[in-house]
Motif scaffolding. Structure first.
Motif, PDB file in Angstrom:
ATOM      1  N   ALA A  34      40.043  37.817  33.830  1.00  0.00           N
ATOM      2  CA  ALA A  34      41.209  37.344  33.081  1.00  0.00           C
ATOM      3  C   ALA A  34      41.236  35.820  33.052  1.00  0.00           C
ATOM      4  O   ALA A  34      40.754  35.154  33.965  1.00  0.00           O
ATOM      5  N   ASP A  35      41.833  35.276  31.993  1.00  0.00           N
ATOM      6  CA  ASP A  35      41.988  33.821  31.873  1.00  0.00           C
ATOM      7  C   ASP A  35      43.351  33.356  32.380  1.00  0.00           C
ATOM      8  O   ASP A  35      43.490  32.235  32.851  1.00  0.00           O
ATOM      9  N   ASP A  36      44.364  34.193  32.276  1.00  0.00           N
ATOM     10  CA  ASP A  36      45.716  33.846  32.688  1.00  0.00           C
ATOM     11  C   ASP A  36      45.815  33.878  34.219  1.00  0.00           C
ATOM     12  O   ASP A  36      45.319  34.804  34.869  1.00  0.00           O
ATOM     13  N   VAL A  37      46.454  32.860  34.793  1.00  0.00           N
ATOM     14  CA  VAL A  37      46.540  32.734  36.248  1.00  0.00           C
ATOM     15  C   VAL A  37      47.350  33.881  36.848  1.00  0.00           C
ATOM     16  O   VAL A  37      46.993  34.430  37.894  1.00  0.00           O
ATOM     17  N   GLU A  38      48.442  34.267  36.195  1.00  0.00           N
ATOM     18  CA  GLU A  38      49.280  35.348  36.722  1.00  0.00           C
ATOM     19  C   GLU A  38      48.517  36.674  36.744  1.00  0.00           C
ATOM     20  O   GLU A  38      48.643  37.456  37.673  1.00  0.00           O
ATOM     21  N   GLN A  39      47.725  36.912  35.722  1.00  0.00           N
ATOM     22  CA  GLN A  39      46.918  38.125  35.707  1.00  0.00           C
ATOM     23  C   GLN A  39      45.853  38.077  36.805  1.00  0.00           C
ATOM     24  O   GLN A  39      45.552  39.088  37.436  1.00  0.00           O
ATOM     25  N   GLN A  40      45.291  36.897  37.032  1.00  0.00           N
ATOM     26  CA  GLN A  40      44.309  36.742  38.106  1.00  0.00           C
ATOM     27  C   GLN A  40      44.934  37.044  39.463  1.00  0.00           C
ATOM     28  O   GLN A  40      44.319  37.687  40.315  1.00  0.00           O
ATOM     29  N   VAL A  41      46.171  36.582  39.656  1.00  0.00           N
ATOM     30  CA  VAL A  41      46.868  36.836  40.920  1.00  0.00           C
ATOM     31  C   VAL A  41      47.075  38.339  41.106  1.00  0.00           C
ATOM     32  O   VAL A  41      46.832  38.889  42.187  1.00  0.00           O
ATOM     33  N   GLU A  42      47.506  39.027  40.049  1.00  0.00           N
ATOM     34  CA  GLU A  42      47.744  40.470  40.142  1.00  0.00           C
ATOM     35  C   GLU A  42      46.446  41.238  40.414  1.00  0.00           C
ATOM     36  O   GLU A  42      46.423  42.163  41.225  1.00  0.00           O
ATOM     37  N   ILE A  43      45.375  40.846  39.725  1.00  0.00           N
ATOM     38  CA  ILE A  43      44.096  41.538  39.912  1.00  0.00           C
ATOM     39  C   ILE A  43      43.581  41.334  41.335  1.00  0.00           C
ATOM     40  O   ILE A  43      43.171  42.284  42.010  1.00  0.00           O
ATOM     41  N   ALA A  44      43.604  40.096  41.814  1.00  0.00           N
ATOM     42  CA  ALA A  44      43.109  39.809  43.162  1.00  0.00           C
ATOM     43  C   ALA A  44      43.960  40.506  44.223  1.00  0.00           C
ATOM     44  O   ALA A  44      43.424  41.054  45.191  1.00  0.00           O
ATOM     45  N   ALA A  45      45.271  40.512  44.035  1.00  0.00           N
ATOM     46  CA  ALA A  45      46.150  41.178  45.000  1.00  0.00           C
ATOM     47  C   ALA A  45      45.898  42.681  45.009  1.00  0.00           C
ATOM     48  O   ALA A  45      45.900  43.312  46.076  1.00  0.00           O
ATOM     49  N   GLY A  46      45.647  43.258  43.838  1.00  0.00           N
ATOM     50  CA  GLY A  46      45.360  44.688  43.776  1.00  0.00           C
ATOM     51  C   GLY A  46      44.035  45.038  44.425  1.00  0.00           C
ATOM     52  O   GLY A  46      43.892  46.101  45.042  1.00  0.00           O
ATOM     53  N   LEU A  47      43.037  44.161  44.298  1.00  0.00           N
ATOM     54  CA  LEU A  47      41.736  44.426  44.902  1.00  0.00           C
ATOM     55  C   LEU A  47      41.780  44.349  46.428  1.00  0.00           C
ATOM     56  O   LEU A  47      41.145  45.136  47.122  1.00  0.00           O
ATOM     57  N   ILE A  48      42.539  43.391  46.936  1.00  0.00           N
ATOM     58  CA  ILE A  48      42.599  43.186  48.383  1.00  0.00           C
ATOM     59  C   ILE A  48      43.622  44.107  49.032  1.00  0.00           C
ATOM     60  O   ILE A  48      43.444  44.566  50.141  1.00  0.00           O
ATOM     61  N   GLY A  49      44.720  44.362  48.319  1.00  0.00           N
ATOM     62  CA  GLY A  49      45.794  45.160  48.893  1.00  0.00           C
ATOM     63  C   GLY A  49      46.835  44.304  49.590  1.00  0.00           C
ATOM     64  O   GLY A  49      47.550  44.781  50.465  1.00  0.00           O
TER      65      GLY A  49
END
Length: 110
Positions: A34-49
């Motif tokens: 993703a290019d959007d920072v908020e989407q990056q935060v959500e994706i990374a948080a979902g991957l790590i838990g």
């Protein structure tokens, strides 16, 4: 003497080891997706838990450290008597290879 074949029921269950990605790995994957920072935060948080509030500083610091992409056009150094040449770089993706698995035919073809 012949060995007897074991069935799958006789074997112990397969153990799968689950290791969540590190924060650095999750942020790198999120930046690629993703290019959007908020989407990056959500994706990374979902991957790590982890909650998004804990991941946000890591994504923001990685956003600043990400280098700029090189331009697609490259100007070569030219002598004073010639004009500079422009080189255009094209990127091509390789075609995907599809492998079909087929079962044996029911009747032999002999």
């Amino acid at each position: 003497m012949k060995k007897t074949q074991k069935s799958y029921a006789d074997l112990p269950p397969i153990r799968v080891r689950r290791e969540p990605p590190t924060i650095v790995e999750a942020v790198a994957a999120a930046q690629d997706l993703a290019d959007d920072v908020e989407q990056q935060v959500e994706i990374a948080a979902g991957l790590i838990g982890l909650p998004a509030e804990e991941v946000r500083p890591h994504v923001l610091s990685a956003q600043r450290a990400k280098p700029e992409r090189m331009p697609e056009r490259i100007l070569s150094h030219a002598s004073p008597s010639r004009a500079p040449r422009t080189v255009i770089v094209e990127r091509r993706a390789r075609p995907t290879v599809v492998v079909e698995r087929r079962s044996r035919p029911l009747t032999p073809h002999r």
